[in-house]
Write a protein that holds these residues in place. Structure first.
Motif, PDB file in Angstrom:
ATOM      1  N   ALA A 230     -18.967  18.298  15.411  1.00  0.00           N
ATOM      2  CA  ALA A 230     -19.244  16.936  14.965  1.00  0.00           C
ATOM      3  C   ALA A 230     -18.134  16.429  14.042  1.00  0.00           C
ATOM      4  CB  ALA A 230     -20.593  16.880  14.252  1.00  0.00           C
ATOM      5  N   TYR A 231     -17.630  17.301  13.180  1.00  0.00           N
ATOM      6  CA  TYR A 231     -16.548  16.918  12.261  1.00  0.00           C
ATOM      7  C   TYR A 231     -15.304  16.482  13.035  1.00  0.00           C
ATOM      8  CZ  TYR A 231     -12.812  17.377   8.807  1.00  0.00           C
ATOM      9  OH  TYR A 231     -11.726  17.134   8.012  1.00  0.00           O
ATOM     10  N   CYS A 232     -14.906  17.275  14.003  1.00  0.00           N
ATOM     11  CA  CYS A 232     -13.713  16.947  14.783  1.00  0.00           C
ATOM     12  C   CYS A 232     -13.943  15.740  15.690  1.00  0.00           C
ATOM     13  CB  CYS A 232     -13.282  18.154  15.617  1.00  0.00           C
ATOM     14  SG  CYS A 232     -12.676  19.552  14.624  1.00  0.00           S
ATOM     15  N   LEU A 233     -15.184  15.534  16.133  1.00  0.00           N
ATOM     16  CA  LEU A 233     -15.488  14.365  16.949  1.00  0.00           C
ATOM     17  C   LEU A 233     -15.334  13.088  16.136  1.00  0.00           C
ATOM     18  CD1 LEU A 233     -16.610  13.303  19.698  1.00  0.00           C
ATOM     19  CD2 LEU A 233     -18.885  13.448  18.677  1.00  0.00           C
ATOM     20  N   VAL A 234     -15.805  13.128  14.886  1.00  0.00           N
ATOM     21  CA  VAL A 234     -15.759  11.949  14.030  1.00  0.00           C
ATOM     22  C   VAL A 234     -14.342  11.688  13.513  1.00  0.00           C
ATOM     23  CG1 VAL A 234     -16.570  10.962  11.852  1.00  0.00           C
ATOM     24  CG2 VAL A 234     -18.178  12.136  13.377  1.00  0.00           C
ATOM     25  N   HIS A 235     -13.656  12.735  13.110  1.00  0.00           N
ATOM     26  CA  HIS A 235     -12.340  12.569  12.489  1.00  0.00           C
ATOM     27  C   HIS A 235     -11.196  12.557  13.496  1.00  0.00           C
ATOM     28  CE1 HIS A 235     -13.513  12.828   8.218  1.00  0.00           C
ATOM     29  NE2 HIS A 235     -14.532  13.545   8.681  1.00  0.00           N
ATOM     30  N   SER A 236     -11.503  12.681  14.789  1.00  0.00           N
ATOM     31  CA  SER A 236     -10.545  12.606  15.896  1.00  0.00           C
ATOM     32  C   SER A 236      -9.657  13.835  15.962  1.00  0.00           C
ATOM     33  CB  SER A 236      -9.693  11.340  15.827  1.00  0.00           C
ATOM     34  OG  SER A 236      -8.709  11.448  14.802  1.00  0.00           O
ATOM     35  N   THR A 237      -9.056  14.006  17.099  1.00  0.00           N
ATOM     36  CA  THR A 237      -8.139  15.116  17.343  1.00  0.00           C
ATOM     37  C   THR A 237      -6.736  14.562  17.560  1.00  0.00           C
ATOM     38  OG1 THR A 237      -8.599  15.050  19.710  1.00  0.00           O
ATOM     39  CG2 THR A 237      -9.956  16.523  18.369  1.00  0.00           C
TER      40      THR A 237
ATOM     41  N   GLY B 125      20.688  16.088  16.924  1.00  0.00           N
ATOM     42  CA  GLY B 125      20.310  17.364  17.513  1.00  0.00           C
ATOM     43  C   GLY B 125      19.130  18.032  16.874  1.00  0.00           C
ATOM     44  N   THR B 126      18.619  17.472  15.806  1.00  0.00           N
ATOM     45  CA  THR B 126      17.442  18.042  15.151  1.00  0.00           C
ATOM     46  C   THR B 126      16.173  17.593  15.869  1.00  0.00           C
ATOM     47  OG1 THR B 126      17.285  16.185  13.619  1.00  0.00           O
ATOM     48  CG2 THR B 126      18.616  18.085  12.928  1.00  0.00           C
ATOM     49  N   SER B 127      15.199  18.446  15.806  1.00  0.00           N
ATOM     50  CA  SER B 127      13.924  18.130  16.443  1.00  0.00           C
ATOM     51  C   SER B 127      12.848  17.937  15.383  1.00  0.00           C
ATOM     52  CB  SER B 127      13.503  19.255  17.400  1.00  0.00           C
ATOM     53  OG  SER B 127      13.340  20.471  16.703  1.00  0.00           O
ATOM     54  N   SER B 128      11.895  17.109  15.705  1.00  0.00           N
ATOM     55  CA  SER B 128      10.779  16.852  14.792  1.00  0.00           C
ATOM     56  C   SER B 128       9.490  16.792  15.587  1.00  0.00           C
ATOM     57  CB  SER B 128      10.997  15.534  14.039  1.00  0.00           C
ATOM     58  OG  SER B 128      11.083  14.452  14.956  1.00  0.00           O
ATOM     59  N   THR B 129       8.388  17.023  14.906  1.00  0.00           N
ATOM     60  CA  THR B 129       7.074  17.030  15.540  1.00  0.00           C
ATOM     61  C   THR B 129       6.316  15.764  15.166  1.00  0.00           C
ATOM     62  OG1 THR B 129       6.997  19.450  15.461  1.00  0.00           O
ATOM     63  CG2 THR B 129       4.908  18.286  15.799  1.00  0.00           C
ATOM     64  N   THR B 130       5.826  15.095  16.175  1.00  0.00           N
ATOM     65  CA  THR B 130       5.059  13.865  15.969  1.00  0.00           C
ATOM     66  C   THR B 130       3.624  14.087  16.410  1.00  0.00           C
ATOM     67  OG1 THR B 130       7.033  12.526  16.388  1.00  0.00           O
ATOM     68  CG2 THR B 130       4.896  11.413  16.528  1.00  0.00           C
ATOM     69  N   ARG B 131       2.694  13.682  15.563  1.00  0.00           N
ATOM     70  CA  ARG B 131       1.280  13.783  15.903  1.00  0.00           C
ATOM     71  C   ARG B 131       0.804  12.504  16.594  1.00  0.00           C
ATOM     72  NH1 ARG B 131      -2.227  16.612  10.996  1.00  0.00           N
ATOM     73  NH2 ARG B 131      -1.251  18.696  11.117  1.00  0.00           N
ATOM     74  N   ILE B 132       0.128  12.675  17.718  1.00  0.00           N
ATOM     75  CA  ILE B 132      -0.487  11.557  18.431  1.00  0.00           C
ATOM     76  C   ILE B 132      -1.998  11.739  18.356  1.00  0.00           C
ATOM     77  CG2 ILE B 132      -0.717  10.344  20.623  1.00  0.00           C
ATOM     78  CD1 ILE B 132       2.025  11.377  21.402  1.00  0.00           C
ATOM     79  N   TYR B 133      -2.664  10.844  17.627  1.00  0.00           N
ATOM     80  CA  TYR B 133      -4.106  10.969  17.435  1.00  0.00           C
ATOM     81  C   TYR B 133      -4.863  10.319  18.587  1.00  0.00           C
ATOM     82  CZ  TYR B 133      -3.448  12.759  12.703  1.00  0.00           C
ATOM     83  OH  TYR B 133      -3.108  13.537  11.625  1.00  0.00           O
TER      84      TYR B 133
ATOM     85  N   ALA C 174      -6.766  19.802  22.450  1.00  0.00           N
ATOM     86  CA  ALA C 174      -6.128  19.115  21.329  1.00  0.00           C
ATOM     87  C   ALA C 174      -6.428  19.873  20.047  1.00  0.00           C
ATOM     88  CB  ALA C 174      -6.621  17.664  21.231  1.00  0.00           C
ATOM     89  N   LYS C 175      -5.849  19.420  18.964  1.00  0.00           N
ATOM     90  CA  LYS C 175      -6.018  20.074  17.669  1.00  0.00           C
ATOM     91  C   LYS C 175      -6.826  19.176  16.735  1.00  0.00           C
ATOM     92  CE  LYS C 175      -1.637  22.583  18.017  1.00  0.00           C
ATOM     93  NZ  LYS C 175      -0.323  22.824  17.377  1.00  0.00           N
ATOM     94  N   CYS C 176      -7.479  19.822  15.777  1.00  0.00           N
ATOM     95  CA  CYS C 176      -8.278  19.100  14.793  1.00  0.00           C
ATOM     96  C   CYS C 176      -7.895  19.590  13.405  1.00  0.00           C
ATOM     97  CB  CYS C 176      -9.765  19.324  15.053  1.00  0.00           C
ATOM     98  SG  CYS C 176     -10.867  18.650  13.776  1.00  0.00           S
TER      99      CYS C 176
END
Length: 364
Positions: free
Chosen positions: A85-92, A103-111, A258-260
């Motif tokens: 329920a927590y992850c459902l409400v707060h999105s993944t 040449g550097t790499s970065s991580t972007t979160r897509i909610y 997905a991740k939460c």
């Protein structure tokens, strides 16, 4: 005028037998008062969206909408249902690696925040597709059904048929004289809102389907406009059985895993996350792919339908052509006499827009 309604009656009888299988798209007496495109809006699209909404609620077939793996650091703090329920409400979210210029790499979160609202959104979309039909019903008010009552049956008693045709003729003559006596003019008569209601419903259909496409694009985080095109042109679509790690547009929009973030739940107050399975997305990716193709096809059909209504409004000669398309046994001379004939010395015999549109509905 009597000859006109005699031909209309013949067309109704011959058309009745060939359309028995389409009775669900007609009103109770078998009379069609809306275009095929309008019926696609409030019937096929409406029931498709309602069906999709119900499918997403069928947890007994597709499992819970989200299931997250518990971490040892939160095992004693929260049970499995509360974690889900927590992850459902707060999105993944999913993480995408982007390559920088240097040449550097970065991580972007897509909610992904849409999945908890998909069922409600599909239901409200279905209601929106039904609204123009309801508005048209308020304008038409069963007028066509009442006028053809008794003539829609395959076999009609000749005396009843003659009496009914006389009533139809008297109705048109009476409403025309009433409009002229009140000085209303050619554009409006006692059923003067009829074509306005039709045109309004057609415009609302167009605005609705455009609004639905824009809404879905915003709802899915700007991923809907080109969703179907990206899917059919992707290598993953062309090679469905390939084991290579190719980019799948369907998984980009509807990830099954997905991740939460659980920062507030971690006992050690450290930044952490868990992995969640989004079972609904396996079905949702196919649903929204279908909707992409369907809504764009419906948009094209709605534009063509509105173009027809515009031609009916602006070109009086087109009205005769459209009526004769549904009433082929009627001679053009007879119809033109009714629509554009000379007056009787006191009143214009030229048919109003609404009267011509009513004749068109009767011919259908």
């Amino acid at each position: 005028m009597f000859q006109l309604f005699g031909s209309l009656k013949t067309a109704i009888e011959s058309h009745q037998q060939s359309t028995q299988s389409q009775s669900s798209s007609k009103n109770s007496s078998g009379v069609i008062t809306e275009s095929t495109v309008s019926r696609l809006h409030y019937q096929l699209t409406f029931f498709t969206l309602i069906s999709f909404s119900l499918l997403l609620t069928a947890n007994q077939y597709f499992g819970e909408p989200i299931h997250c793996a518990k971490k040892a650091t939160i095992a004693t703090v929260i049970d499995q249902k509360l974690l889900n329920a927590y992850c459902l409400v707060h999105s993944t979210f999913t993480e995408v690696q982007t390559q920088g210029i240097n040449g550097t790499s970065s991580t972007t979160r897509i909610y992904h925040r849409y999945y908890q609202w998909m069922t409600i959104a599909l239901f409200l979309q279905a209601i929106a597709f039904y609204v123009p039909h309801y508005i048209w019903g308020q304008f038409e008010g069963g007028l066509v059904e009442n006028l053809v009552s008794g003539l829609e049956q395959p076999i009609v008693d000749p005396e009843l048929r003659t009496a009914k045709l006389h009533q139809l003729t008297a109705f048109f003559e009476r409403t025309r004289k009433l409009a002229n006596s009140k000085g209303i003019g050619r554009g409006v008569d006692s059923h003067g809102r009829l074509f306005a209601g039709h045109l309004l419903s057609e415009v609302l259909n167009l605005l609705n389907v455009l609004g639905q496409i824009v809404f879905l694009d915003r709802f899915l985080g700007g991923q809907f406009f080109g969703y179907g095109w990206r899917v059919v042109t992707s290598q993953q679509w062309k090679l469905p059985f390939s084991s290579s790690a190719l980019s799948d547009p369907m998984l980009e929009v509807f990830p099954s895993v997905a991740k939460c973030a659980m920062d507030s739940l971690d006992q050690n107050n450290t930044s952490s996350h868990t992995v969640c399975l989004l079972a609904e997305n396996i079905l949702a990716e196919k649903m929204y792919l279908f909707l992409w193709f369907w809504l764009y096809a419906l948009l094209l059909a709605t534009v063509c339908s509105l173009a027809f209504s515009t031609a009916f409004l602006l070109r009086p000669s087109a009205r005769s052509t459209f009526i004769r398309h549904h009433c082929r046994l009627l001679s053009r001379h007879c119809l033109d006499e009714v629509l554009f004939g000379a007056g009787d010395g006191n009143h214009s015999r030229s048919s109003s827009l609404n009267e011509a549109f009513l004749l068109y509905l009767l011919a259908k």
